[in-house]
Enzyme design. Structure first.
Site, PDB file in Angstrom:
ATOM      1  N   ARG A  52       9.116  -2.574  -0.155  1.00 37.10           N
ATOM      2  CA  ARG A  52       9.245  -1.133  -0.414  1.00 37.10           C
ATOM      3  C   ARG A  52      10.044  -0.537   0.733  1.00 37.10           C
ATOM      4  NH1 ARG A  52       6.047   3.578   0.851  1.00 37.10           N
ATOM      5  NH2 ARG A  52       6.221   5.177  -0.763  1.00 37.10           N
ATOM      6  N   SER A 123       3.405   1.401 -12.082  1.00 34.11           N
ATOM      7  CA  SER A 123       2.332   2.276 -11.584  1.00 34.11           C
ATOM      8  C   SER A 123       1.844   3.173 -12.714  1.00 34.11           C
ATOM      9  CB  SER A 123       2.841   3.151 -10.439  1.00 34.11           C
ATOM     10  OG  SER A 123       3.223   2.368  -9.336  1.00 34.11           O
ATOM     11  N   LYS A 152       2.067   7.624   0.867  1.00 32.98           N
ATOM     12  CA  LYS A 152       2.933   8.280  -0.115  1.00 32.98           C
ATOM     13  C   LYS A 152       2.580   9.758  -0.172  1.00 32.98           C
ATOM     14  CE  LYS A 152       4.244   6.529  -3.925  1.00 32.98           C
ATOM     15  NZ  LYS A 152       4.312   6.055  -5.317  1.00 32.98           N
TER      16      LYS A 152
END
Length: 226
Positions: A52, A123, A152
């Site tokens: 990521r 997700s 996040k």
């Protein structure tokens, strides 16, 4: 419906999702590379790696080289390696797959781009999103955030009853994401999960290897009943 016919598909995918480590260069020490951290967690038993990368442009050579380096490591350890969001790069370098969020490319379009043999993770925060993702070709779901998280900024919290409802509504494996630690993973017991995805619980630890091993023990004990 799940369309993956590759090496990591169907029942073979399930055990690889137990300890799912998501990289974040925020936790890098001076002079350290993401690959250094990934090697530490792989040596300690991480079963799945997601790159990521939010600080490098998607089309940069630096990102491509970083992905290739981590991919080589994962192949050395026989662990699946997926990219976050970047379907084009995933297809180019031939990694094991990709993970996309609800705001990224639509799951069906991703499946068309990467083909039937690649892992597709999606997700989800609701039962409706989860069912649709499975219909569009997802191989597994990441559901969360199941706890408050600082990794996040836009994370939506998902209560644990909804998490369980999602696990019951789909036939593909489900992992929990968001705010998970070695201590609170026990609170997810009995919900139908096959594993957890974490960032800071591993990469934010002073000792990445020790954190990975402790998380793995708790996942085995509380989620997998081993």
């Amino acid at each position: 419906m799940n369309q993956n016919t590759g090496k990591f598909s169907g029942e073979a995918l399930v055990p690889t999702l137990a300890v799912y480590a998501v990289t974040d260069r925020h936790w890098l020490k001076p002079g350290q590379k993401l690959a250094d951290q990934v090697r530490e967690t792989l040596e300690a038993g991480a079963t799945f790696i997601q790159l990521r990368e939010k600080d490098l442009p998607e089309d940069s050579e630096e990102l491509r080289q970083e992905a290739l380096e981590i991919q080589e490591l994962c192949r050395e350890y026989g662990v699946p390696f997926v990219l976050d969001d970047d379907a084009a790069l995933a297809a180019e370098i031939g990694c094991d797959g990709i993970h996309v969020g609800q705001e990224d490319m639509e799951a069906g379009a991703v499946r068309e781009l990467v083909g039937p043999d690649k892992i597709l993770g999606v997700s989800a925060q609701t039962v409706e999103e989860a069912v649709l993702a499975e219909e569009r070709g997802a191989d597994y779901l990441g559901v969360g955030a199941v706890f408050p998280t600082g990794s996040k900024d836009d994370a939506i919290e998902v209560d644990h009853d909804t998490l369980e409802a999602i696990c019951k509504a789909v036939s593909i494996p489900v992992i929990a994401i968001g705010g998970i630690t070695v201590d609170n993973v026990k609170e997810l017991a009995g919900r139908g999960l096959v594993g957890v995805a974490v960032i800071s619980a591993i990469f934010g630890a002073d000792d990445i290897g020790a954190a990975t091993r402790e998380l793995s023990r708790n996942v085995d004990k509380y989620l997998l009943n081993k």
